[in-house]
Write an enzyme that holds these catalytic residues in place. Structure first.
Site, PDB file in Angstrom:
ATOM      1  N   ASN A   1       3.747   5.091   4.921  1.00 44.36           N
ATOM      2  CA  ASN A   1       4.081   4.448   3.650  1.00 44.36           C
ATOM      3  C   ASN A   1       3.905   5.510   2.567  1.00 44.36           C
ATOM      4  O   ASN A   1       2.784   5.822   2.179  1.00 44.36           O
ATOM      5  CB  ASN A   1       3.140   3.258   3.423  1.00 44.36           C
ATOM      6  CG  ASN A   1       3.413   2.543   2.118  1.00 44.36           C
ATOM      7  OD1 ASN A   1       4.249   2.969   1.321  1.00 44.36           O
ATOM      8  ND2 ASN A   1       2.699   1.458   1.886  1.00 44.36           N
ATOM      9  N   ARG A   4       7.877   2.432   5.677  1.00 48.39           N
ATOM     10  CA  ARG A   4       8.055   1.349   4.706  1.00 48.39           C
ATOM     11  C   ARG A   4       9.057   1.836   3.648  1.00 48.39           C
ATOM     12  O   ARG A   4       8.908   2.920   3.090  1.00 48.39           O
ATOM     13  CB  ARG A   4       6.725   1.029   4.033  1.00 48.39           C
ATOM     14  CG  ARG A   4       6.903  -0.033   2.986  1.00 48.39           C
ATOM     15  CD  ARG A   4       5.678  -0.185   2.137  1.00 48.39           C
ATOM     16  NE  ARG A   4       5.895  -1.246   1.173  1.00 48.39           N
ATOM     17  CZ  ARG A   4       5.310  -1.288  -0.011  1.00 48.39           C
ATOM     18  NH1 ARG A   4       4.495  -0.326  -0.378  1.00 48.39           N
ATOM     19  NH2 ARG A   4       5.544  -2.274  -0.827  1.00 48.39           N
ATOM     20  N   HIS A  63       7.308  -7.448  -1.088  1.00 48.97           N
ATOM     21  CA  HIS A  63       6.189  -7.856  -0.217  1.00 48.97           C
ATOM     22  C   HIS A  63       6.687  -8.606   1.026  1.00 48.97           C
ATOM     23  O   HIS A  63       5.961  -9.434   1.581  1.00 48.97           O
ATOM     24  CB  HIS A  63       5.213  -8.808  -0.952  1.00 48.97           C
ATOM     25  CG  HIS A  63       4.412  -8.176  -2.038  1.00 48.97           C
ATOM     26  ND1 HIS A  63       4.068  -8.853  -3.180  1.00 48.97           N
ATOM     27  CD2 HIS A  63       3.862  -6.942  -2.147  1.00 48.97           C
ATOM     28  CE1 HIS A  63       3.346  -8.060  -3.972  1.00 48.97           C
ATOM     29  NE2 HIS A  63       3.218  -6.895  -3.361  1.00 48.97           N
ATOM     30  N   LEU A 113      -1.731 -12.362  -3.267  1.00 52.60           N
ATOM     31  CA  LEU A 113      -2.384 -11.990  -4.530  1.00 52.60           C
ATOM     32  C   LEU A 113      -3.163 -10.692  -4.330  1.00 52.60           C
ATOM     33  O   LEU A 113      -4.245 -10.692  -3.724  1.00 52.60           O
ATOM     34  CB  LEU A 113      -3.336 -13.104  -4.990  1.00 52.60           C
ATOM     35  CG  LEU A 113      -2.740 -14.513  -5.151  1.00 52.60           C
ATOM     36  CD1 LEU A 113      -3.827 -15.511  -5.547  1.00 52.60           C
ATOM     37  CD2 LEU A 113      -1.608 -14.512  -6.172  1.00 52.60           C
ATOM     38  N   ARG A 146       1.005  -5.716 -14.435  1.00 55.26           N
ATOM     39  CA  ARG A 146       2.384  -6.166 -14.710  1.00 55.26           C
ATOM     40  C   ARG A 146       2.370  -7.554 -15.338  1.00 55.26           C
ATOM     41  O   ARG A 146       1.596  -8.424 -14.918  1.00 55.26           O
ATOM     42  CB  ARG A 146       3.191  -6.211 -13.409  1.00 55.26           C
ATOM     43  CG  ARG A 146       3.594  -4.846 -12.908  1.00 55.26           C
ATOM     44  CD  ARG A 146       4.252  -4.930 -11.543  1.00 55.26           C
ATOM     45  NE  ARG A 146       3.451  -4.292 -10.524  1.00 55.26           N
ATOM     46  CZ  ARG A 146       3.649  -4.389  -9.226  1.00 55.26           C
ATOM     47  NH1 ARG A 146       4.643  -5.108  -8.756  1.00 55.26           N
ATOM     48  NH2 ARG A 146       2.863  -3.774  -8.374  1.00 55.26           N
ATOM     49  N   ASN A 206     -10.053 -12.653  -0.565  1.00 54.25           N
ATOM     50  CA  ASN A 206     -11.480 -12.507  -0.926  1.00 54.25           C
ATOM     51  C   ASN A 206     -11.935 -13.333  -2.117  1.00 54.25           C
ATOM     52  O   ASN A 206     -13.113 -13.661  -2.222  1.00 54.25           O
ATOM     53  CB  ASN A 206     -11.775 -11.033  -1.223  1.00 54.25           C
ATOM     54  CG  ASN A 206     -11.503 -10.149  -0.031  1.00 54.25           C
ATOM     55  OD1 ASN A 206     -12.126 -10.308   1.009  1.00 54.25           O
ATOM     56  ND2 ASN A 206     -10.542  -9.250  -0.148  1.00 54.25           N
ATOM     57  N   GLU A 222       0.525  -5.700   6.932  1.00 56.59           N
ATOM     58  CA  GLU A 222       1.901  -5.216   6.762  1.00 56.59           C
ATOM     59  C   GLU A 222       2.213  -4.073   7.723  1.00 56.59           C
ATOM     60  O   GLU A 222       3.331  -3.963   8.221  1.00 56.59           O
ATOM     61  CB  GLU A 222       2.098  -4.772   5.302  1.00 56.59           C
ATOM     62  CG  GLU A 222       1.975  -5.942   4.343  1.00 56.59           C
ATOM     63  CD  GLU A 222       1.956  -5.541   2.885  1.00 56.59           C
ATOM     64  OE1 GLU A 222       0.862  -5.360   2.334  1.00 56.59           O
ATOM     65  OE2 GLU A 222       3.034  -5.412   2.295  1.00 56.59           O
TER      66      GLU A 222
HETATM   67  P1  AMP Z   1      -4.616  -5.394  -2.612  1.00 60.84           P
HETATM   68  O1  AMP Z   1      -3.521  -4.931  -3.544  1.00 60.84           O
HETATM   69  O2  AMP Z   1      -4.151  -6.398  -1.620  1.00 60.84           O
HETATM   70  O3  AMP Z   1      -5.371  -4.233  -1.987  1.00 60.84           O
HETATM   71  O4  AMP Z   1      -5.693  -6.162  -3.523  1.00 60.84           O
HETATM   72  C1  AMP Z   1      -6.407  -5.506  -4.525  1.00 60.84           C
HETATM   73  C2  AMP Z   1      -7.035  -6.545  -5.428  1.00 60.84           C
HETATM   74  O5  AMP Z   1      -7.930  -7.386  -4.658  1.00 60.84           O
HETATM   75  C3  AMP Z   1      -7.864  -5.950  -6.567  1.00 60.84           C
HETATM   76  O6  AMP Z   1      -7.535  -6.610  -7.795  1.00 60.84           O
HETATM   77  C4  AMP Z   1      -9.269  -6.298  -6.160  1.00 60.84           C
HETATM   78  O7  AMP Z   1     -10.111  -6.491  -7.268  1.00 60.84           O
HETATM   79  C5  AMP Z   1      -9.063  -7.625  -5.441  1.00 60.84           C
HETATM   80  N1  AMP Z   1     -10.253  -7.987  -4.674  1.00 60.84           N
HETATM   81  C6  AMP Z   1     -10.840  -7.323  -3.657  1.00 60.84           C
HETATM   82  N2  AMP Z   1     -11.991  -7.947  -3.275  1.00 60.84           N
HETATM   83  C7  AMP Z   1     -12.123  -9.036  -4.089  1.00 60.84           C
HETATM   84  C8  AMP Z   1     -13.089 -10.083  -4.224  1.00 60.84           C
HETATM   85  N3  AMP Z   1     -14.177 -10.111  -3.452  1.00 60.84           N
HETATM   86  N4  AMP Z   1     -12.881 -11.029  -5.163  1.00 60.84           N
HETATM   87  C9  AMP Z   1     -11.802 -10.993  -5.957  1.00 60.84           C
HETATM   88  N5  AMP Z   1     -10.856 -10.030  -5.892  1.00 60.84           N
HETATM   89  C10 AMP Z   1     -11.013  -9.063  -4.982  1.00 60.84           C
END
Ligand code: AMP
Length: 401
Positions: free
Chosen positions: A7, A91, A180, A209, A241, A335, A384
């Site tokens: 990627n 990707r 996505h 998200l 964004r 999470n 992914e």
């Molecule tokens: P990703 O783009 O899928 O890697 O997600 C990144 C986002 O997940 C970031 O905004 C992180 O702050 C959020 N994130 C990771 N761990 C947590 C958590 N325990 N609670 C809330 N958001 C989280």
């Protein structure tokens, strides 16, 4: 068989090597700061210590060479030579309207990826650079392109067309594409397994998200609608964004702040979202912490973020005439249980009722619906890279003798 998944972003190369016999990950890593001073490669071989390598400056070709050297290194590599790797999956963010499936990359495919530079200027140029660098170093194996846009190609025109003069679609291909795709595809299929129903008979709303966020409405195995559009800027509120906006704001802001088209693009993509509202951070963990400390703008950012997801759930429930499940995935979706709780609150009239205690879990596959909820509420960690590896294997098998 072993598959390398690559990627390539504008300043990074992410990779994973899969043993497809059991779909285990043999090694993974991230080369960051490609093209700028101070490149850093963090390589994680299975069952061995993590390795960090620093270099002064590397372009994409030199970066790819470093990754392949590390993979074959006698100490921390995962293969003895590149001959052990049977195929490479890349990707690719934008495949335009041409690709509804992954494809073995040839000159014609690269031409299409290049034609999409205009509509994906941040993603497709580095994607193609990665492909070409990797092809030059591994000419003997099939290279497969897996497109973020492909999964959404089943949308019908009433969902993908904008209310602009039709000529803008015909001449400039302005329409909604969605992104996505590999993540939505993965969790939607997993959700069908959890529901114990054939995927082709399910009504599913997937909610990805992360730093970038998007949602998808899926019915009878077809994507009905998706929240990202012509670019990944449309739809939900994201880290930096803005998501959906009155288009009049764009030229109003250009006037008021004296921004040209490149600057407004940068403004809406990099300075908006929860970062712009809160002034704290684009990272949801920081926003949650600041909101907990009483920061009113962080609290507002959280409310706007959750509110937009709720609005799309309503939109998609109307379009699907109800659904079997909501699926939360990606960093925040997997999470952030407090975020899931805010999103799912007060929707019992729509058949959505959660078990608040069951929901209090991070990063695990769960169903946190209350027993009397008509809609299952699932959390499914996305993968992914595995989707790319599986597609690469499927297509490469057709080319291998
Ligand atoms: P990703 O783009 O899928 O890697 O997600 C990144 C986002 O997940 C970031 O905004 C992180 O702050 C959020 N994130 C990771 N761990 C947590 C958590 N325990 N609670 C809330 N958001 C989280």
């Amino acid at each position: 068989m072993k598959v390398l998944v690559v990627n390539t972003g504008s300043s990074s190369i992410k990779y994973q090597v899969f043993n497809m016999d059991d779909e285990s990950v043999l090694a993974k890593g991230l080369l960051d700061r490609v093209g700028i001073p101070g490149a850093v490669l963090v390589h994680e071989p299975q069952g061995k210590e993590k390795v960090t390598i620093q270099k002064d400056r590397l372009d994409h070709t030199a970066g790819m060479k470093l990754v392949l050297d590390v993979l074959t290194d006698s100490l921390y590599g995962c293969v003895r030579s590149l001959d052990e790797i049977d195929a490479v999956g890349h990707r690719v963010v934008h495949g335009g309207e041409q690709f509804a499936d992954s494809v073995v990359i040839d000159d014609e495919v690269k031409k299409v990826v290049r034609e999409c530079f205009d509509i994906a200027p941040l993603h497709n140029p580095p994607n193609l650079m990665g492909i070409e660098a990797c092809q030059a170093l591994m000419p003997g194996v099939p290279h497969v392109g897996v497109f973020d846009t492909a999964f959404h190609q089943t949308m019908s025109p009433e969902n993908y067309m904008y209310a602009l003069p039709y000529d803008d679609y015909e001449q400039y291909k302005i329409r909604r594409y969605g992104f996505h795709g590999t993540s939505h595809y993965f969790v939607a299929h997993r959700a069908a397994e959890m529901l114990g129903k054939p995927y082709e008979e399910c009504k599913i709303i997937t909610i990805h998200l992360g730093n970038g966020s998007s949602m998808e409405a899926i019915k009878d195995g077809r994507v009905v609608d998706t929240s990202m559009g012509f670019t990944p800027l449309e739809g939900l509120v994201m880290g930096t964004r803005c998501g959906d906006l009155d288009p009049a704001i764009v030229y109003y802001l250009m006037d008021k702040r004296g921004l040209d088209s490149t600057q407004i693009n940068n403004y809406l993509n990099k300075k908006a979202g929860v970062l712009g509202i809160s002034g704290v951070s684009s990272d949801m963990r920081d926003i949650i912490a600041a909101a907990g400390d009483g920061n009113p703008r962080a609290q507002l950012a959280l409310k706007i973020f959750c509110n937009r997801v709720k609005a799309y759930i309503g939109n998609y429930l109307a379009k699907l005439n109800g659904c079997d499940c909501l699926v939360f995935t990606a960093g925040i979706g997997e999470n952030g249980y407090d975020i899931r709780e805010s999103i799912c609150a007060d929707m019992d009239w729509l058949g959505i009722k959660m078990d608040v205690e069951k929901n209090k879990v991070r990063g695990q596959k769960i169903d946190f619906a209350a027993p009397d909820s008509r809609v299952r509420l699932l959390v499914i960690p996305t993968d992914e890279e595995l989707v790319i590896a599986r597609d690469t294997l499927r297509l490469a098998k057709g080319t291998l003798t």
